[in-house]
Design a protein around this motif. Structure first.
Motif, PDB file in Angstrom:
ATOM      1  N   MET A   1       0.842  -1.180   0.000  1.00 42.56           N
ATOM      2  CA  MET A   1       0.000   0.000   0.000  1.00 42.56           C
ATOM      3  C   MET A   1       0.889   1.246   0.000  1.00 42.56           C
ATOM      4  O   MET A   1       1.797   1.366   0.814  1.00 42.56           O
ATOM      5  CB  MET A   1      -0.880  -0.038   1.248  1.00 42.56           C
ATOM      6  N   PRO A   2       0.625   2.207  -0.915  1.00 44.85           N
ATOM      7  CA  PRO A   2       1.469   3.410  -0.991  1.00 44.85           C
ATOM      8  C   PRO A   2       1.327   4.269   0.261  1.00 44.85           C
ATOM      9  O   PRO A   2       0.266   4.310   0.879  1.00 44.85           O
ATOM     10  CB  PRO A   2       0.948   4.153  -2.218  1.00 44.85           C
ATOM     11  N   THR A   3       2.412   4.925   0.625  1.00 47.74           N
ATOM     12  CA  THR A   3       2.349   5.821   1.773  1.00 47.74           C
ATOM     13  C   THR A   3       1.624   7.097   1.369  1.00 47.74           C
ATOM     14  O   THR A   3       1.726   7.556   0.235  1.00 47.74           O
ATOM     15  CB  THR A   3       3.751   6.179   2.285  1.00 47.74           C
ATOM     16  N   GLN A   4       0.906   7.668   2.307  1.00 43.92           N
ATOM     17  CA  GLN A   4       0.166   8.885   2.051  1.00 43.92           C
ATOM     18  C   GLN A   4       0.909  10.076   2.615  1.00 43.92           C
ATOM     19  O   GLN A   4       1.408  10.019   3.731  1.00 43.92           O
ATOM     20  CB  GLN A   4      -1.211   8.807   2.710  1.00 43.92           C
ATOM     21  N   GLN A   5       0.991  11.141   1.827  1.00 42.26           N
ATOM     22  CA  GLN A   5       1.561  12.388   2.306  1.00 42.26           C
ATOM     23  C   GLN A   5       0.493  13.113   3.112  1.00 42.26           C
ATOM     24  O   GLN A   5      -0.639  13.239   2.675  1.00 42.26           O
ATOM     25  CB  GLN A   5       1.976  13.280   1.129  1.00 42.26           C
ATOM     26  N   ILE A   6       0.826  13.572   4.282  1.00 42.56           N
ATOM     27  CA  ILE A   6      -0.122  14.333   5.083  1.00 42.56           C
ATOM     28  C   ILE A   6      -0.017  15.792   4.679  1.00 42.56           C
ATOM     29  O   ILE A   6       1.057  16.370   4.662  1.00 42.56           O
ATOM     30  CB  ILE A   6       0.163  14.172   6.584  1.00 42.56           C
ATOM     31  N   ARG A   7      -1.175  16.349   4.336  1.00 45.90           N
ATOM     32  CA  ARG A   7      -1.204  17.754   3.954  1.00 45.90           C
ATOM     33  C   ARG A   7      -2.124  18.492   4.902  1.00 45.90           C
ATOM     34  O   ARG A   7      -3.292  18.178   5.014  1.00 45.90           O
ATOM     35  CB  ARG A   7      -1.687  17.902   2.524  1.00 45.90           C
ATOM     36  N   ASN A   8      -1.572  19.459   5.555  1.00 44.88           N
ATOM     37  CA  ASN A   8      -2.330  20.225   6.532  1.00 44.88           C
ATOM     38  C   ASN A   8      -3.147  21.299   5.836  1.00 44.88           C
ATOM     39  O   ASN A   8      -2.720  21.860   4.834  1.00 44.88           O
ATOM     40  CB  ASN A   8      -1.377  20.886   7.531  1.00 44.88           C
ATOM     41  N   PRO A   9      -4.325  21.623   6.387  1.00 42.74           N
ATOM     42  CA  PRO A   9      -5.103  22.717   5.816  1.00 42.74           C
ATOM     43  C   PRO A   9      -4.359  24.039   5.981  1.00 42.74           C
ATOM     44  O   PRO A   9      -3.546  24.199   6.895  1.00 42.74           O
ATOM     45  CB  PRO A   9      -6.396  22.707   6.621  1.00 42.74           C
ATOM     46  N   VAL A  10      -4.636  24.969   5.106  1.00 44.19           N
ATOM     47  CA  VAL A  10      -3.998  26.285   5.140  1.00 44.19           C
ATOM     48  C   VAL A  10      -4.877  27.227   5.952  1.00 44.19           C
ATOM     49  O   VAL A  10      -6.060  27.386   5.654  1.00 44.19           O
ATOM     50  CB  VAL A  10      -3.800  26.825   3.708  1.00 44.19           C
ATOM     51  N   ASN A  11      -4.287  27.843   6.969  1.00 44.90           N
ATOM     52  CA  ASN A  11      -5.058  28.785   7.784  1.00 44.90           C
ATOM     53  C   ASN A  11      -4.959  30.195   7.182  1.00 44.90           C
ATOM     54  O   ASN A  11      -4.151  30.432   6.281  1.00 44.90           O
ATOM     55  CB  ASN A  11      -4.616  28.733   9.253  1.00 44.90           C
ATOM     56  N   PRO A  12      -5.772  31.143   7.645  1.00 44.31           N
ATOM     57  CA  PRO A  12      -5.777  32.495   7.056  1.00 44.31           C
ATOM     58  C   PRO A  12      -4.414  33.193   7.075  1.00 44.31           C
ATOM     59  O   PRO A  12      -4.049  33.869   6.102  1.00 44.31           O
ATOM     60  CB  PRO A  12      -6.804  33.256   7.903  1.00 44.31           C
ATOM     61  N   ASP A  13      -3.650  33.033   8.149  1.00 47.27           N
ATOM     62  CA  ASP A  13      -2.321  33.664   8.198  1.00 47.27           C
ATOM     63  C   ASP A  13      -1.389  33.063   7.151  1.00 47.27           C
ATOM     64  O   ASP A  13      -0.619  33.781   6.504  1.00 47.27           O
ATOM     65  CB  ASP A  13      -1.697  33.514   9.585  1.00 47.27           C
ATOM     66  N   ASN A  47       1.577  23.447  -1.840  1.00 50.81           N
ATOM     67  CA  ASN A  47       2.000  22.091  -1.494  1.00 50.81           C
ATOM     68  C   ASN A  47       3.144  22.135  -0.479  1.00 50.81           C
ATOM     69  O   ASN A  47       3.141  21.394   0.516  1.00 50.81           O
ATOM     70  CB  ASN A  47       2.418  21.356  -2.769  1.00 50.81           C
ATOM     71  N   SER A  48       4.109  22.997  -0.715  1.00 45.59           N
ATOM     72  CA  SER A  48       5.244  23.113   0.190  1.00 45.59           C
ATOM     73  C   SER A  48       4.792  23.569   1.573  1.00 45.59           C
ATOM     74  O   SER A  48       5.225  23.026   2.601  1.00 45.59           O
ATOM     75  CB  SER A  48       6.264  24.100  -0.385  1.00 45.59           C
ATOM     76  N   LEU A  49       3.894  24.534   1.617  1.00 43.79           N
ATOM     77  CA  LEU A  49       3.390  25.015   2.899  1.00 43.79           C
ATOM     78  C   LEU A  49       2.623  23.914   3.623  1.00 43.79           C
ATOM     79  O   LEU A  49       2.786  23.720   4.820  1.00 43.79           O
ATOM     80  CB  LEU A  49       2.499  26.239   2.687  1.00 43.79           C
ATOM     81  N   GLN A  50       1.817  23.174   2.907  1.00 43.04           N
ATOM     82  CA  GLN A  50       1.034  22.105   3.522  1.00 43.04           C
ATOM     83  C   GLN A  50       1.918  20.993   4.074  1.00 43.04           C
ATOM     84  O   GLN A  50       1.516  20.275   4.982  1.00 43.04           O
ATOM     85  CB  GLN A  50       0.036  21.520   2.517  1.00 43.04           C
ATOM     86  N   LYS A  51       3.097  20.857   3.547  1.00 37.61           N
ATOM     87  CA  LYS A  51       4.027  19.844   4.047  1.00 37.61           C
ATOM     88  C   LYS A  51       4.903  20.375   5.180  1.00 37.61           C
ATOM     89  O   LYS A  51       5.809  19.695   5.627  1.00 37.61           O
ATOM     90  CB  LYS A  51       4.903  19.330   2.906  1.00 37.61           C
TER      91      LYS A  51
END
Length: 70
Positions: A1-13, A47-51
Motif C-alpha cells: 500500500m502506498p504511503t500517504q503524504q499528510i497535507r495540513n489545511p492552510v489557515n488564514p495567516d 504544497n510546500s506550505l502544507q508539508k
C-alpha cells in the motif's frame, strides 16, 4: 500500500503569507498571475506550505528558484 503524504489545511495567516510570496514573485519576474506558470508556482507553494514549510524566507527562496526556471 502506498504511503500517504499528510497535507495540513492552510489557515488564514498562511494564506496571507502565500499571497505575499506569490505576488512579490510574480511582480519581480513579470509573471502574469493568470498564466499557467503562475498556476504552477502557486500549486507548488501551497504544497510546500502544507508539508510544513511555513517560513516566509524559505517559501520566497523556493519561489525565486522556481521563477528562474520558468
Amino acid at each position: 500500500m502506498p504511503t500517504q503524504q499528510i497535507r495540513n489545511p492552510v489557515n488564514p495567516d498562511q494564506l496571507n503569507l502565500l499571497q505575499q510570496v506569490f505576488d512579490e514573485t510574480c511582480l519581480e519576474h513579470h509573471i502574469e498571475k493568470s498564466s499557467p506558470d503562475a498556476e504552477a508556482l502557486a500549486l507548488i507553494l501551497v504544497n510546500s506550505l502544507q508539508k510544513g514549510s511555513d517560513d516566509k524566507n524559505r517559501l520566497a527562496a523556493l519561489a525565486e528558484t522556481l521563477a528562474k526556471g520558468l
